[in-house]
Design a protein around this motif. Structure first.
Motif, PDB file in Angstrom:
ATOM      1  N   ASN B 123       0.976  -1.075   0.106  1.00 48.49           N
ATOM      2  CA  ASN B 123      -0.089  -0.042   0.122  1.00 48.49           C
ATOM      3  C   ASN B 123       0.843   1.158  -0.054  1.00 48.49           C
ATOM      4  O   ASN B 123       1.383   1.639   1.001  1.00 48.49           O
ATOM      5  CB  ASN B 123      -1.070   0.010   1.056  1.00 48.49           C
ATOM      6  N   ASP B 124       1.182   1.970  -1.348  1.00 53.18           N
ATOM      7  CA  ASP B 124       1.903   3.011  -1.222  1.00 53.18           C
ATOM      8  C   ASP B 124       1.371   4.378  -0.842  1.00 53.18           C
ATOM      9  O   ASP B 124       1.953   5.448  -1.190  1.00 53.18           O
ATOM     10  CB  ASP B 124       2.758   2.799  -2.588  1.00 53.18           C
ATOM     11  N   ASP B 125       0.017   4.060  -0.452  1.00 50.11           N
ATOM     12  CA  ASP B 125      -0.528   5.390   0.047  1.00 50.11           C
ATOM     13  C   ASP B 125      -1.196   5.319   1.389  1.00 50.11           C
ATOM     14  O   ASP B 125      -2.187   5.442   1.520  1.00 50.11           O
ATOM     15  CB  ASP B 125      -1.375   5.878  -0.979  1.00 50.11           C
ATOM     16  N   PRO B 126      -0.387   4.697   2.372  1.00 52.01           N
ATOM     17  CA  PRO B 126      -1.119   4.378   3.721  1.00 52.01           C
ATOM     18  C   PRO B 126      -1.636   5.928   4.271  1.00 52.01           C
ATOM     19  O   PRO B 126      -0.948   6.768   4.211  1.00 52.01           O
ATOM     20  CB  PRO B 126      -0.049   3.707   4.311  1.00 52.01           C
ATOM     21  N   THR B 127      -2.537   5.589   5.027  1.00 46.76           N
ATOM     22  CA  THR B 127      -3.199   6.681   6.023  1.00 46.76           C
ATOM     23  C   THR B 127      -2.393   6.847   7.266  1.00 46.76           C
ATOM     24  O   THR B 127      -1.719   5.807   7.563  1.00 46.76           O
ATOM     25  CB  THR B 127      -4.608   6.498   6.402  1.00 46.76           C
ATOM     26  N   GLU B 128      -2.377   7.770   8.092  1.00 43.68           N
ATOM     27  CA  GLU B 128      -1.651   7.915   9.256  1.00 43.68           C
ATOM     28  C   GLU B 128      -2.103   6.597  10.179  1.00 43.68           C
ATOM     29  O   GLU B 128      -1.047   5.916  11.041  1.00 43.68           O
ATOM     30  CB  GLU B 128      -2.104   8.927  10.087  1.00 43.68           C
ATOM     31  N   ASN B 147       9.133  10.556  14.485  1.00 45.46           N
ATOM     32  CA  ASN B 147       9.826  10.720  13.355  1.00 45.46           C
ATOM     33  C   ASN B 147       9.787   9.291  12.472  1.00 45.46           C
ATOM     34  O   ASN B 147       9.763   9.546  11.282  1.00 45.46           O
ATOM     35  CB  ASN B 147      11.261  10.994  13.740  1.00 45.46           C
ATOM     36  N   ILE B 148       9.408   8.224  13.266  1.00 42.27           N
ATOM     37  CA  ILE B 148       9.303   7.143  12.371  1.00 42.27           C
ATOM     38  C   ILE B 148       8.097   7.125  11.662  1.00 42.27           C
ATOM     39  O   ILE B 148       8.139   6.571  10.370  1.00 42.27           O
ATOM     40  CB  ILE B 148       9.039   5.941  13.507  1.00 42.27           C
ATOM     41  N   VAL B 152       7.928   6.762   7.679  1.00 40.88           N
ATOM     42  CA  VAL B 152       7.155   5.780   6.755  1.00 40.88           C
ATOM     43  C   VAL B 152       6.199   6.473   5.812  1.00 40.88           C
ATOM     44  O   VAL B 152       6.115   6.193   4.697  1.00 40.88           O
ATOM     45  CB  VAL B 152       6.108   4.905   7.808  1.00 40.88           C
ATOM     46  N   GLY B 153       5.780   7.630   6.296  1.00 39.73           N
ATOM     47  CA  GLY B 153       4.758   8.252   5.160  1.00 39.73           C
ATOM     48  C   GLY B 153       5.496   8.823   4.031  1.00 39.73           C
ATOM     49  O   GLY B 153       5.294   8.747   2.980  1.00 39.73           O
TER      50      GLY B 153
END
Lengths: 282, 164
Positions: B123-128, B147-148, B152-153
């Protein structure tokens, strides 16, 4: 923090796994290993032989029939969670799977393994109990069916014989006018629940409760099943209300205390989770 | 004295198949580090809680400390050493962790990188929320996680822009 030595036996079939179990002294079944390997790493378990069933295609099936969902013994939690078939046939299974550990554990751990592990804090032990499900076993002397009510004997103790393995677990689908819900509290996301309840409520044609029951996890040596029939039959859950349900559950549940929660606190949480899961069935 | 039974175990790690000789009890984490010398995979708690040892098996993140090496023969194993390109170009998750200061001491980082790698490949567009859920099984004692999550975002963002 390393397992003690053992011999490894990859089974080529269920029959061979059963054969190994009957012939080898002190043997255990390895499927996903997500409960067994931590115990082995701590040396709380040190089996002499491990029989690996994780590669068996005959155990990898999810079967959905008119009335039941059957999960094979090598099916992982993630496979159940991602199964659209299961999601539409028995959403409660998927709801429970979301509460089990983290994705990384679900990717290897199996649903049937959770049942064989018989941890009263395990979500699936409560689900199979509230649904009156069963496990199907194999052994050299033949297979049998163990009803959920007879499956758990104590913490980490199932009624499986030493020469017997689970080949699948069967969960009855919910009937019409029947609703279910799972609620739990854990210290951290993915941890074992301090308290939790899974409710199934069947309504009559006037939208009043015909029958209701809940299974509780982490309150005793085995999953605890409580019937609400005397309290709720012929009524609406919202009319009976939080306080009566809470008091009823407080009198029914006798949890133990441990480092995470005193007995009283766990009774309180369990009664609240019982109410919350019932309320979600309204 | 009894000598412990040894097994020939084939491990396919980062595209390369290697054979090791080890007892059945050899955890995948120890096989990677000891037998194969791939010390990028870190070992923290050894009971599946900390997430430092996370590697990918057939693309899915698993705890290598809760997996026997012998049980994942011939499966596609991917470790942190397999992330960067041969020419040294960083993988999007590595680039993003560097950019976003997603690590301090670095002990937990290989586990986070592999977990994040699996996430953005699915999933290359994950939500928060999806990011938080994905990394919930990994512990970091330095960063405070913000920061992690940002890294990831950003890794997903790089992965998306790499595609176009």
């Amino acid at each position: 923090m390393k397992p003690s030595p053992f011999s490894y036996h990859p089974a080529a079939s269920v029959d061979e796994a059963a054969q190994f179990l009957s012939e080898l002294e002190d043997a255990k079944i390895l499927a996903g290993g997500q409960s067994l390997i931590p115990l082995m790493n701590f040396r709380l378990a040190s089996p002499t032989h491990l029989i690996d069933i994780s590669g068996l295609a005959e155990l990898s099936e999810i079967k959905v029939s008119e009335s039941e969902v059957e999960i094979g013994a090598s099916v992982t939690h993630s496979q159940v969670l991602q199964s659209e078939q299961v999601g539409s046939a028995l959403p409660l299974l998927v709801e429970a799977e979301r509460l089990i550990a983290h994705e990384v554990i679900r990717n290897r751990g199996t649903l049937c393994g959770s049942l064989a592990h018989a941890d009263p804090a395990g979500e699936m032990t409560a689900v199979i109990t509230v649904l009156n499900g069963r496990v199907n076993t194999a052994s050299v002397s033949g297979g049998r069916t163990i009803e959920a009510a007879d499956l758990f004997e104590g913490p980490l103790q199932s009624s499986l014989r030493e020469d017997e393995l689970i080949v699948s677990a069967t969960f009855p689908k919910l009937g019409p006018r029947t609703v279910s819900s799972f609620r739990e509290v854990a210290r951290r996301h993915g941890d074992y629940a301090v308290a939790g309840a899974v409710s199934v409520v069947e309504y009559d044609n006037d939208d009043q409760v015909h029958s209701a029951r809940a299974a509780f996890l982490s309150v005793g040596p085995v999953p605890t099943l409580v019937s609400f029939d005397d309290l709720l039959r012929g009524n609406r859950i919202e009319d009976v209300g939080h306080n009566e349900v809470y008091n009823f559950l407080s009198s029914q549940l006798e949890p133990h205390g441990d480092l995470q929660a005193s007995a009283d606190y766990r009774r309180h949480l369990s009664a609240e989770m019982g109410w919350a899961s019932l309320e979600a069935c309204i | 004295m009894n000598t412990e039974e040894s097994y020939e175990i084939r491990l396919k790690v980062n595209g390369e198949t290697q054979q090791i000789t080890a007892p059945a009890r050899r955890l995948l984490s120890d096989a990677l580090r000891g037998e194969l010398g791939l010390t990028g995979t870190h070992v923290g708690c050894e009971h599946g809680v900390c997430g430092c040892c996370t590697v990918l098996v057939d693309g899915a993140p698993v705890r290598s400390c809760l997996t026997f090496a012998i049980a994942v023969q011939d499966r596609e194993i991917r470790t942190v050493e397999g992330l960067a390109a041969d020419d040294g170009e960083l993988h999007p998750v590595q680039e993003a962790f560097k950019e976003c200061h997603g690590l301090q001491c670095g002990f937990c980082t290989p586990g986070f990188l592999m977990t994040a790698c699996a996430l953005i490949e699915q999933n290359d567009d994950p939500t928060e929320e999806e990011i938080t859920e994905a990394i919930a099984g990994n512990l970091c004692r330095c960063t405070g996680y913000q920061n992690i999550r940002a890294a990831v975002g950003y890794a997903a963002e790089i992965a998306r822009s790499d595609k176009t």
